[in-house]
Scaffold this motif. Sequence first.
Motif, PDB file in Angstrom:
ATOM      1  N   LYS A 177      98.595  87.832 117.525  1.00  0.00           N
ATOM      2  CA  LYS A 177      98.536  87.992 118.757  1.00  0.00           C
ATOM      3  C   LYS A 177      97.077  89.747 118.860  1.00  0.00           C
ATOM      4  CE  LYS A 177      98.546  89.769 122.519  1.00  0.00           C
ATOM      5  NZ  LYS A 177      96.978  89.622 123.620  1.00  0.00           N
ATOM      6  N   PRO A 178      96.350  89.300 118.568  1.00  0.00           N
ATOM      7  CA  PRO A 178      95.034  90.689 118.946  1.00  0.00           C
ATOM      8  C   PRO A 178      94.369  90.387 120.144  1.00  0.00           C
ATOM      9  CG  PRO A 178      93.601  87.473 118.229  1.00  0.00           C
ATOM     10  CD  PRO A 178      95.053  87.291 118.683  1.00  0.00           C
ATOM     11  N   ALA A 179      93.650  91.616 120.711  1.00  0.00           N
ATOM     12  CA  ALA A 179      93.913  91.943 122.023  1.00  0.00           C
ATOM     13  C   ALA A 179      93.232  90.656 122.681  1.00  0.00           C
ATOM     14  CB  ALA A 179      92.497  93.531 121.875  1.00  0.00           C
ATOM     15  N   GLU A 180      93.158  90.240 123.936  1.00  0.00           N
ATOM     16  CA  GLU A 180      92.226  89.500 124.875  1.00  0.00           C
ATOM     17  C   GLU A 180      90.483  89.849 124.797  1.00  0.00           C
ATOM     18  OE1 GLU A 180      94.755  90.076 128.479  1.00  0.00           O
ATOM     19  OE2 GLU A 180      93.002  90.898 129.267  1.00  0.00           O
ATOM     20  N   LYS A 181      90.443  91.258 124.003  1.00  0.00           N
ATOM     21  CA  LYS A 181      88.901  91.385 124.216  1.00  0.00           C
ATOM     22  C   LYS A 181      88.057  91.196 123.108  1.00  0.00           C
ATOM     23  CE  LYS A 181      89.062  94.213 128.074  1.00  0.00           C
ATOM     24  NZ  LYS A 181      88.476  93.319 129.653  1.00  0.00           N
ATOM     25  N   THR A 182      88.909  91.110 122.083  1.00  0.00           N
ATOM     26  CA  THR A 182      88.183  90.917 120.914  1.00  0.00           C
ATOM     27  C   THR A 182      88.838  89.394 120.028  1.00  0.00           C
ATOM     28  OG1 THR A 182      90.000  92.250 119.546  1.00  0.00           O
ATOM     29  CG2 THR A 182      87.345  93.287 120.644  1.00  0.00           C
ATOM     30  N   PRO A 183      88.962  88.427 120.539  1.00  0.00           N
ATOM     31  CA  PRO A 183      89.152  87.580 120.543  1.00  0.00           C
ATOM     32  C   PRO A 183      88.264  86.696 118.797  1.00  0.00           C
ATOM     33  CG  PRO A 183      88.089  86.243 122.094  1.00  0.00           C
ATOM     34  CD  PRO A 183      87.901  87.658 121.971  1.00  0.00           C
ATOM     35  N   ILE A 184      87.315  87.236 119.119  1.00  0.00           N
ATOM     36  CA  ILE A 184      86.202  85.984 117.815  1.00  0.00           C
ATOM     37  C   ILE A 184      86.390  86.522 116.372  1.00  0.00           C
ATOM     38  CG2 ILE A 184      83.862  85.786 117.182  1.00  0.00           C
ATOM     39  CD1 ILE A 184      82.943  86.581 120.092  1.00  0.00           C
ATOM     40  N   SER A 185      85.752  88.096 115.544  1.00  0.00           N
ATOM     41  CA  SER A 185      86.623  88.308 114.735  1.00  0.00           C
ATOM     42  C   SER A 185      88.207  87.406 114.783  1.00  0.00           C
ATOM     43  CB  SER A 185      86.578  90.168 114.567  1.00  0.00           C
ATOM     44  OG  SER A 185      87.445  90.467 115.775  1.00  0.00           O
ATOM     45  N   ALA A 186      88.683  87.781 115.427  1.00  0.00           N
ATOM     46  CA  ALA A 186      89.986  87.526 115.041  1.00  0.00           C
ATOM     47  C   ALA A 186      90.996  85.937 114.387  1.00  0.00           C
ATOM     48  CB  ALA A 186      90.912  87.319 115.905  1.00  0.00           C
ATOM     49  N   TYR A 187      89.650  85.329 115.362  1.00  0.00           N
ATOM     50  CA  TYR A 187      89.879  84.055 114.596  1.00  0.00           C
ATOM     51  C   TYR A 187      88.998  83.321 113.886  1.00  0.00           C
ATOM     52  CZ  TYR A 187      88.358  78.632 115.361  1.00  0.00           C
ATOM     53  OH  TYR A 187      87.851  77.240 115.253  1.00  0.00           O
ATOM     54  N   MET A 188      87.902  84.210 113.712  1.00  0.00           N
ATOM     55  CA  MET A 188      87.210  84.040 111.856  1.00  0.00           C
ATOM     56  C   MET A 188      88.007  84.673 110.814  1.00  0.00           C
ATOM     57  SD  MET A 188      83.840  85.485 113.518  1.00  0.00           S
ATOM     58  CE  MET A 188      82.916  86.146 111.696  1.00  0.00           C
ATOM     59  N   LEU A 189      88.698  85.775 110.966  1.00  0.00           N
ATOM     60  CA  LEU A 189      89.700  86.027 110.233  1.00  0.00           C
ATOM     61  C   LEU A 189      91.045  84.864 109.983  1.00  0.00           C
ATOM     62  CD1 LEU A 189      90.343  88.115 108.290  1.00  0.00           C
ATOM     63  CD2 LEU A 189      91.708  89.230 109.770  1.00  0.00           C
ATOM     64  N   VAL A 190      91.569  84.703 111.220  1.00  0.00           N
ATOM     65  CA  VAL A 190      92.535  83.180 110.487  1.00  0.00           C
ATOM     66  C   VAL A 190      91.569  82.234 109.354  1.00  0.00           C
ATOM     67  CG1 VAL A 190      94.160  81.573 111.292  1.00  0.00           C
ATOM     68  CG2 VAL A 190      94.124  83.904 111.883  1.00  0.00           C
ATOM     69  N   LYS A 191      90.556  81.713 110.150  1.00  0.00           N
ATOM     70  CA  LYS A 191      89.842  80.458 109.099  1.00  0.00           C
ATOM     71  C   LYS A 191      89.529  80.711 107.469  1.00  0.00           C
ATOM     72  CE  LYS A 191      88.909  77.481 111.750  1.00  0.00           C
ATOM     73  NZ  LYS A 191      90.239  75.661 111.627  1.00  0.00           N
TER      74      LYS A 191
END
Length: 476
Positions: A177-191
């Motif tokens: 559950k990443p911070a709501e302000k920084t979802p882009i890098s979190a999404y890229m990381l999971v991919k």
Amino acid sequence: MRYGSIINGQEHNENIRETLDVNSPYNGEKVAEIALAQNSDLEDAVNNSFDTFHSTMKFMPAHKRADILRRAADLLEKRQEDFAEAIVKEAGKPIRFSRNEIKRSIQVLRFASEQAKNITGEVIPMDAAIGGENRMGLVKRIPLGVVGAITPFNFPLNLSLHKLAPAIAAGNTVIFKPAEKTPISAYMLVKLFQEAGLPDGVLNLLMGTGEIGASLVTHEKVHKISFTGSLPVGKEIMKSAGFKKVTLELGSNSPNILFEDAQMETAVTGLVKGAFTFSGQVCISAQRIFVHKTIYDQFLQEYITKTKALKIGDPQNEKTDIGPMIDEEEAKRAKQWIDDAVENGAKIETGGERKGTIISPTIMTDVDRTMKIIGEEVFAPIVSVIPFEQEEEVIGYVNDSKYGLQAGVFTKDIDRAMRVADQLEMGGVWINETSTYRQDNHPYGGVKQSGIGKEGIKYAVEDMTEMKFIGVKLDA
Ligand code: NAP
């Protein structure tokens, strides 16, 4: 682009009830939209992580976990510029510092890959106990099951990897559950992990606010919560986690002490970086600088001069040292704390201004312990310089705090350095280095209200595994 949760390898970003805009901290432009996870998504994610642990992860050999982590490191190395740009966009972190975060993240993945192959146990000397002569005892380290990883905005990639990578190395499944302000890098990381060959369901992503984070914390099928963030949220998690392990990496008001024999150039340069990198939004940012009165004037003068030379502006610009804070609310809060301190007698030596989300790098003097800029975590580009005379006096001042994460001590006298390091109530002490320096392979974590438990791959793996004893009665 809309970013949603990823559960069992499937994206959940359509037919959602609620979305949230993510805006650039620098110019306010919309940079992304997140599809907020519902409670049903949380249930799906937890059940899937639980099942994947029992069906897949429990049986995955160490060499395979190590290979996946190494491939993830290699992929991240190839895509470093894309990730750095994402962090600039979502967090407003100046590009040079964003690139540095990616470099550290690559190393974290490599450390975790090596650690996956080095999770060792113990042989117990059973014959130490009367009657134990014909017995053998072994201790193995086994994974916990489902780890909930809740992360902050300030190092969105590296601090997430400090949880995800050791959790995978240890053989757990993870709900991220990443911070709501920084979802882009979190999404890229999971991919990126998917591409590196991580089976579906080993890493599930829940996009959402603190509300979904709170539900994750209380879920009975989650075996551990690893949280990095603020003290108030940490306290709530501690209260509501129930029957599970908890690691908390929280805030600080980090001190740095300069004795009369401090190496001035090293200290000044280090502390400009240490107080103002990413606008002070670093948990170990130098917040209180204690300077021996014999070198106080010289230090202050050189410190102000170097601070004034920092370049403020667009985080995309290669030359920018100081960009925005995460949002205007935070910048207003920081400015208010400066104004409150001034009302109570503090002096602004440089900075002290707010323009939108940008706070100019601020040095304060004539401060006291009752001011928020001293007693609380400032988490902004604001640092206070305080004179002292005696060693015991400065140790007392530093320890008179609810926080204890990391400190810096500048002296050439090794006896004093070790004596002071021993007496400071801190999770870590650096000698001749600022409180803000962290390497990703040393044990890291606070005492007092700065946290519980340690990170730093090897230590996080220990926290994310359980000891299992196996005894054998010989000649049975
Ligand atoms: P935060 O507001 O505490 O948020 C951290 C994470 O917790 C976010 O993902 C947040 O979600 C989530 N969250 C919020 N309320 C929650 C709840 N009730 N239950 C479960 N999760 C919840 O912290 P932040 O502003 O992102 O980060 C700054 C803080 O992190 C500072 O205090 C800093 O010192 C600390 N920090 C500590 C370390 C360390 O290693 N010690 C390192 C970096 C940062 P939303 O984003 O959706 O609100």
